[in-house]
Design a protein around this motif. Structure first.
Motif, mmCIF file in Angstrom:
data_model
loop_
_atom_site.group_PDB
_atom_site.id
_atom_site.type_symbol
_atom_site.label_atom_id
_atom_site.label_comp_id
_atom_site.label_asym_id
_atom_site.label_seq_id
_atom_site.Cartn_x
_atom_site.Cartn_y
_atom_site.Cartn_z
ATOM 1 N N HIS A 238 0.843 -1.192 0.000
ATOM 2 C CA HIS A 238 0.000 0.000 0.000
ATOM 3 C C HIS A 238 0.879 1.242 0.000
ATOM 4 O O HIS A 238 2.061 1.177 0.361
ATOM 5 C CB HIS A 238 -0.927 0.006 1.217
ATOM 6 C CG HIS A 238 -0.210 -0.173 2.510
ATOM 7 N ND1 HIS A 238 0.333 0.875 3.231
ATOM 8 C CD2 HIS A 238 0.084 -1.283 3.221
ATOM 9 C CE1 HIS A 238 0.911 0.422 4.322
ATOM 10 N NE2 HIS A 238 0.780 -0.880 4.353
ATOM 11 N N PRO A 239 0.339 2.422 -0.353
ATOM 12 C CA PRO A 239 1.163 3.630 -0.477
ATOM 13 C C PRO A 239 1.316 4.439 0.807
ATOM 14 O O PRO A 239 2.176 5.309 0.891
ATOM 15 C CB PRO A 239 0.412 4.455 -1.528
ATOM 16 C CG PRO A 239 -1.010 4.056 -1.357
ATOM 17 C CD PRO A 239 -1.009 2.620 -0.930
ATOM 18 N N GLY A 240 0.514 4.184 1.829
ATOM 19 C CA GLY A 240 0.521 5.031 3.018
ATOM 20 C C GLY A 240 1.127 4.365 4.235
ATOM 21 O O GLY A 240 1.741 3.291 4.155
ATOM 22 N N ASN A 241 0.953 5.019 5.391
ATOM 23 C CA ASN A 241 1.442 4.455 6.645
ATOM 24 C C ASN A 241 0.686 3.188 7.016
ATOM 25 O O ASN A 241 1.272 2.219 7.487
ATOM 26 C CB ASN A 241 1.303 5.479 7.777
ATOM 27 C CG ASN A 241 2.329 6.587 7.671
ATOM 28 O OD1 ASN A 241 3.477 6.346 7.345
ATOM 29 N ND2 ASN A 241 1.899 7.811 7.923
ATOM 30 N N GLU A 242 -0.630 3.214 6.831
ATOM 31 C CA GLU A 242 -1.471 2.073 7.144
ATOM 32 C C GLU A 242 -2.362 1.763 5.944
ATOM 33 O O GLU A 242 -2.792 2.667 5.233
ATOM 34 C CB GLU A 242 -2.346 2.356 8.381
ATOM 35 C CG GLU A 242 -1.564 2.502 9.679
ATOM 36 C CD GLU A 242 -0.932 1.194 10.126
ATOM 37 O OE1 GLU A 242 -1.442 0.121 9.738
ATOM 38 O OE2 GLU A 242 0.081 1.258 10.855
ATOM 39 N N PRO A 243 -2.663 0.489 5.704
ATOM 40 C CA PRO A 243 -3.533 0.143 4.571
ATOM 41 C C PRO A 243 -5.000 0.395 4.889
ATOM 42 O O PRO A 243 -5.384 0.566 6.051
ATOM 43 C CB PRO A 243 -3.272 -1.363 4.401
ATOM 44 C CG PRO A 243 -2.955 -1.830 5.782
ATOM 45 C CD PRO A 243 -2.199 -0.689 6.442
ATOM 46 N N GLN A 244 -5.818 0.442 3.853
ATOM 47 C CA GLN A 244 -7.263 0.496 4.039
ATOM 48 C C GLN A 244 -7.724 -0.917 4.395
ATOM 49 O O GLN A 244 -7.691 -1.811 3.556
ATOM 50 C CB GLN A 244 -7.948 0.982 2.762
ATOM 51 C CG GLN A 244 -7.598 2.405 2.393
ATOM 52 C CD GLN A 244 -8.317 2.866 1.137
ATOM 53 O OE1 GLN A 244 -8.839 2.068 0.376
ATOM 54 N NE2 GLN A 244 -8.328 4.165 0.908
ATOM 55 N N SER A 245 -8.152 -1.100 5.618
ATOM 56 C CA SER A 245 -8.356 -2.464 6.112
ATOM 57 C C SER A 245 -9.714 -2.685 6.770
ATOM 58 O O SER A 245 -9.879 -3.629 7.533
ATOM 59 C CB SER A 245 -7.258 -2.815 7.123
ATOM 60 O OG SER A 245 -7.258 -1.891 8.207
ATOM 61 N N GLN A 246 -10.693 -1.832 6.497
ATOM 62 C CA GLN A 246 -11.994 -2.010 7.140
ATOM 63 C C GLN A 246 -12.627 -3.342 6.742
ATOM 64 O O GLN A 246 -13.181 -4.058 7.585
ATOM 65 C CB GLN A 246 -12.939 -0.867 6.788
ATOM 66 C CG GLN A 246 -14.254 -0.931 7.558
ATOM 67 C CD GLN A 246 -15.224 0.150 7.166
ATOM 68 O OE1 GLN A 246 -15.226 0.623 6.048
ATOM 69 N NE2 GLN A 246 -16.079 0.552 8.107
ATOM 70 N N ALA A 247 -12.535 -3.692 5.469
ATOM 71 C CA ALA A 247 -13.116 -4.958 5.012
ATOM 72 C C ALA A 247 -12.380 -6.152 5.613
ATOM 73 O O ALA A 247 -13.002 -7.173 5.929
ATOM 74 C CB ALA A 247 -13.076 -5.028 3.487
ATOM 75 N N ILE A 248 -11.075 -6.037 5.787
ATOM 76 C CA ILE A 248 -10.293 -7.132 6.378
ATOM 77 C C ILE A 248 -10.695 -7.323 7.832
ATOM 78 O O ILE A 248 -10.878 -8.456 8.302
ATOM 79 C CB ILE A 248 -8.787 -6.831 6.257
ATOM 80 C CG1 ILE A 248 -8.397 -6.628 4.786
ATOM 81 C CG2 ILE A 248 -7.959 -7.949 6.868
ATOM 82 C CD1 ILE A 248 -6.972 -6.152 4.596
ATOM 83 N N ARG A 249 -10.852 -6.223 8.570
ATOM 84 C CA ARG A 249 -11.285 -6.323 9.969
ATOM 85 C C ARG A 249 -12.704 -6.867 10.068
ATOM 86 O O ARG A 249 -13.029 -7.632 10.978
ATOM 87 C CB ARG A 249 -11.186 -4.964 10.660
ATOM 88 C CG ARG A 249 -9.777 -4.404 10.767
ATOM 89 C CD ARG A 249 -9.735 -3.240 11.749
ATOM 90 N NE ARG A 249 -10.684 -2.205 11.413
ATOM 91 C CZ ARG A 249 -10.441 -1.172 10.613
ATOM 92 N NH1 ARG A 249 -9.241 -1.045 10.054
ATOM 93 N NH2 ARG A 249 -11.365 -0.265 10.369
#
Length: 440
Positions: A238-249
């Motif tokens: 991913h490009p940022g500090n943290e990934p977009q992970s709402q769906a994973i959670r």
């Protein structure tokens, strides 16, 4: 026998609604993703319905609950066995057509205040709609089809049942796409299924996905395919500090899958770690192990040659600026570099950014004769990538496609395609080949 009882207990526990679980609240065709908390209250729909969720804790998923009024727009839930739909009497007066009906806003005798009082009295949706129908001066003049359509519209507004569902990839795709197709790059459920098909995701492979702008739904779908207690691994770049992970959670994967099969890394950080630290130490160790001290036949590419498309952007630094080996991002980089060094079995790119530099950075980490899949909402971008890969001669069997999908209403005497068509994105896929003629 003991092992079987343990498995049944674990499966039963997974089907029970618990505090901190992600749940999907469904009211007819409307769905909402929500994380459950103690003494929780959720707002549902455009009517600003505030619903208390305490009564759903410790119940099973897929249970149906009835909305009980506590006052204006405030409700609590009681469990029921089945939901009842609004039924019109079979023998009723109907008109031949609607040409003489005038919509002047005066056909309904009940005022808005009186209807609100009926809702507060909790008389039930059947009684409310029955009173609305009986006080309509034009209902009897409508055609049978128009009457059914009118009742369905009112039922949608006063429907008094909700169902609690367990999150799944299909439900998440429906929720995100309905909220805003732009926020998931136009990715539909059929597009996601094709990505999984062309990338050949299974339980025993190593995979790399670069994802930004889709809330982590494709990553969650690939993790679900890999499964628990397998040899498969997934690098989420991913490009940022943290990934977009709402769906994973929301999918609530097991600890084994999230700690041993999945690693998320920043694109700039992992590439620099690989070429500046990991690859140097790996090749030095290989040279020390050789008996005659000869260097390997293949030359090691320098960091400047391999990340030339990314060197204009500074790598992200850990919080505090100091290098701490105990920090998780360093461990993730090390684990990601180990998988990259072993090479992956598929490369998937779903990004808002132009995918050409990302492809150049990771294509050498893909095994030969393995798939590469690139998804974008813009065909011009993928056309550029198509020509770029053609010139590189590293990928063969390149195909650029777009799937036409349209929902169809199927009802007796009135089946037709929906007026609004869902526009998806575009997909480019191919298979890696050896572009070095000297190795043939």
């Amino acid at each position: 026998m003991l092992a079987k009882d343990t498995i049944e207990t674990v499966n039963l526990d997974k089907n029970i609604i618990k505090v901190s679980d992600y749940i999907i609240i469904q009211r007819q065709n409307y769905k909402k993703l929500h994380q459950l908390k103690k003494r929780d209250c959720v707002r549902l729909g455009k009517r600003f319905m505030f619903i208390e969720l305490d009564n759903i804790i410790s119940e099973e998923y897929n249970s149906i609950f009835k909305l009980e009024s506590k006052g204006k727009n405030n409700y609590y839930l009681t469990k029921v066995e089945n939901a009842t739909n609004i039924q019109l009497p079979d023998a009723r007066e109907c008109g031949d057509d609607n040409r003489d009906i005038l919509d002047d806003g005066k056909s309904q005798k009940l005022s808005t205040k009186e209807i609100s009082e009926l809702q507060e009295q909790a008389v039930g949706a059947q009684n409310i709609i029955g009173k609305i129908v009986s006080n309509s001066s034009t209902f009897a003049a409508k055609t049978e089809f128009s009457q059914e359509k009118y009742v369905k519209k009112k039922e949608k507004k006063y429907y008094e049942y909700v169902q609690i569902l367990k999150p799944s990839i299909v439900h998440l795709m429906e929720i995100y796409y309905r909220l805003s197709p732009i926020k998931v790059l136009g990715l539909r459920i059929d597009d996601l299924s094709q990505i999984l098909y062309y990338s050949n995701v299974h339980c025993n492979g190593n995979y790399l996905i670069y994802e930004s702008g889709t809330s982590g739904v494709p990553v969650a779908a690939m993790l679900e395919r890999i499964g628990n207690y397998t040899s498969g691994k997934l690098i989420h770049v991913h490009p940022g500090n943290e990934p977009q992970s709402q769906a994973i959670r929301a999918m609530q994967f097991s600890e084994d899958l999230m700690t041993k099969r999945y690693v998320n890394v920043n694109i700039y950080s992992v590439l620099r770690h690989y070429y500046q630290n990991f690859k140097f130490s790996t090749n030095k160790r290989k040279m020390d192990e050789t008996d005659n001290g000869e260097t390997p036949s293949k030359k090691i590419k320098t960091d400047e040659e391999n990340v030339q498309n990314l060197d204009q952007i500074e790598p992200l630094k850990p919080n505090g600026g100091g290098v701490d080996k105990d920090k998780k991002w360093i461990q993730d980089n090390e684990q990601g570099c180990q998988i990259l060094d072993e090479k992956v079995d598929a490369l998937v790119i779903i990004a808002k950014e132009h995918p050409a530099p990302i492809l150049d950075a990771f294509i050498d980490f893909v095994n030969l004769s393995r798939p590469i899949v690139v998804f974008s909402d813009c065909i011009q971008i993928l056309t550029d990538v198509y020509m770029h890969l053609k010139k590189s001669k590293k990928v063969t069997y390149l195909r650029l496609s777009n799937t036409f999908m349209r929902n169809i209403q199927v009802l007796p005497g009135r089946s037709h395609p929906d007026v609004n068509r869902n526009f998806g994105g575009y997909m480019l896929f191919g298979y890696t080949v050896n572009d070095n003629k000297s190795d043939l």
